[in-house]
Scaffold this motif. Structure first.
Motif, PDB file in Angstrom:
ATOM      1  N   VAL A 159       0.834  -1.204   0.000  1.00  0.00           N
ATOM      2  CA  VAL A 159       0.000   0.000   0.000  1.00  0.00           C
ATOM      3  C   VAL A 159       0.872   1.259   0.000  1.00  0.00           C
ATOM      4  N   ARG A 160       1.950   1.207   0.775  1.00  0.00           N
ATOM      5  CA  ARG A 160       2.814   2.390   0.913  1.00  0.00           C
ATOM      6  C   ARG A 160       3.549   2.713  -0.392  1.00  0.00           C
ATOM      7  N   SER A 162       2.726   1.601  -3.639  1.00  0.00           N
ATOM      8  CA  SER A 162       1.975   1.490  -4.889  1.00  0.00           C
ATOM      9  C   SER A 162       1.482   2.860  -5.345  1.00  0.00           C
ATOM     10  N   ILE A 163       1.719   3.166  -6.609  1.00  0.00           N
ATOM     11  CA  ILE A 163       1.202   4.394  -7.223  1.00  0.00           C
ATOM     12  C   ILE A 163       0.488   3.991  -8.511  1.00  0.00           C
ATOM     13  N   PRO A 164      -0.811   4.264  -8.614  1.00  0.00           N
ATOM     14  CA  PRO A 164      -1.673   4.901  -7.618  1.00  0.00           C
ATOM     15  C   PRO A 164      -1.932   3.983  -6.423  1.00  0.00           C
ATOM     16  N   LYS A 165      -2.544   4.529  -5.405  1.00  0.00           N
ATOM     17  CA  LYS A 165      -2.904   3.751  -4.219  1.00  0.00           C
ATOM     18  C   LYS A 165      -3.803   2.595  -4.628  1.00  0.00           C
ATOM     19  N   HIS A 197      -7.012   2.063   4.984  1.00  0.00           N
ATOM     20  CA  HIS A 197      -6.387   2.452   3.712  1.00  0.00           C
ATOM     21  C   HIS A 197      -7.397   2.659   2.589  1.00  0.00           C
TER      22      HIS A 197
END
Length: 406
Positions: A159-160, A162-165, A197
């Motif tokens: 999660v931290r 990854s782009i995008p979330k 999240h």
């Protein structure tokens, strides 16, 4: 000619290689014991078939049906969730019938995915969990599959970084292929993580009724207070009632997500044939006797496989649930990978299995064994396996020599 864009995004379907080899061997007269595809061999219970035959006589049922499922069917699914899990569902807004859980997953992916959306997906896992989102333009980020304390560290990092979330987290317990079973405490942590999240949770519960500890039936993620805010769960009648060819399943849970899935489905299908939906309603409203018998059959087959394969020299950990065993390839053969080992089993032992790599690269040290042959055939497979393993050194020498001359 160049391949189409969406087809190019799909990895090779490795099961097809084993299927071709299996078909060729059978054409040559070999008696292949098929432990590959999870295709139930048990007949659909007579009462369900009788209900289908009764309803199909009414020509009014031959017209287009309801894409979201006839009202009686959705009420029956809601009643099942109330009995089995203590979960209250509104059959009008929180239940939609699907053409099996596979179609439900694929259409949910179409409904919620924008190009480039990141999906957190277990690896190894049932292929549609990843492929459905790949076809919809999503990006898969693989996650650990075991429902224990090792699950959340990698998930937090994913999660931290990854782009995008990430948009959604897929969970599948009891798991296909690993047969892992999750606890309600694990689900509580999943829902807390998802809310923290802002993740959608998509739970595949297709094997909810194929379990072997009568005192500990697998829970639903929707039992967690507040899960309905973020989660949708998919179930199937294929394994529970031995109805794989009937193509009947459900998605239940969050109203917004169910509404999105229902809308997409309304453009794509008119639902299952009405007599099938009526017969499925009859099955769901039954007393559970049929389900218990299916469970007992798979339990007996599991015990025979674990015992006889173990004596043959191939250790099979006893699965706590599902109609599958997930077994590590014997060490001598592990360097070949699961696909080549599976091919060898067809060629040298007349046994078909599912190569673990077909469920994701993290499954390549394993094969999946389906409990879809009777106890006599499983014992026969064990005898074949024992002969095959007794000649392991010779077989490996021949494989090395063959590869050297290619």
């Amino acid at each position: 000619m160049e391949e189409f864009h969406k087809v190019k995004r799909l990895p090779q379907y490795v099961f097809e290689q084993v299927n071709r080899l299996k078909a060729s061997a059978r054409a040559g007269g070999a008696d292949i014991i098929d432990l590959g595809m999870g295709n139930p061999d048990l007949p659909t219970p007579k009462a369900i078939v009788d209900k289908l035959c009764e309803v199909v006589q009414d020509p009014r049922t031959h017209r287009y049906s309801s894409s979201k499922g006839i009202p009686g069917l959705r009420r029956a699914q809601a009643a099942y969730y109330a009995r089995r899990f203590g979960v209250k569902l509104n059959p009008d807004t929180q239940v939609v019938a699907t053409l099996g859980s596979k179609e439900g997953f694929a259409n949910m992916a179409q409904a919620i995915t924008a190009p480039g959306d990141v999906i957190l997906c277990p690896n190894p896992t049932y292929p549609i969990h990843a492929f459905g989102f790949l076809m919809a333009g999503g990006v898969i980020r693989s996650m650990n599959v075991e429902p224990d304390e090792t699950f959340f560290g990698p998930l937090e990092r994913a999660v931290r970084h990854s782009i995008p979330k990430p948009l959604a987290l897929i969970i599948n317990y009891p798991s296909n292929p690993t047969a892992h079973v999750a606890s309600l405490d694990f689900y509580k942590d999943v829902i807390a993580f998802a809310k923290k999240h802002d993740l959608i949770v998509l739970s595949d519960l297709a094997y909810s009724e194929i379990y072997f500890d009568e005192n500990n039936p697998p829970p639903s993620v929707l039992e967690v207070p507040g899960a309905m805010d973020v989660a949708v769960e998919f179930t199937s009648m294929s394994k529970t009632f031995s109805m794989p060819g009937w193509r009947m399943g459900f998605a239940v849970g969050n109203e917004r997500l169910i509404s999105a899935l229902t809308r997409v489905k309304s453009y794509l299908d008119y639902g299952a044939f009405t007599p099938i939906q009526v017969a499925a309603t009859h099955a769901l409203n039954g007393d559970g006797t049929d389900i218990a018998e299916v469970r007992n059959v798979y339990r007996r087959r599991r015990d025979v496989m674990v015992d006889t394969f173990g004596k043959a020299g191939f250790e099979v950990p006893p699965p706590a649930a599902t109609m599958f065993a997930w077994a590590k390839i014997p060490e001598k053969f592990r360097h070949l990978g699961s696909l080549e080992f599976s091919k060898l089993l067809v060629e040298k032992a007349d046994i078909a299995v599912a190569p673990g790599i077909g469920f994701g690269e993290m499954g390549d040290d394993y094969v999946r064994l389906a409990l879809v042959e009777n106890e006599h055939r499983i014992r026969q497979a064990a005898r074949n396996l024992k002969r095959f393993l007794s000649t392991a050194d010779e077989t490996l020498h021949n494989v090395v020599s063959l590869n050297a001359h290619r």
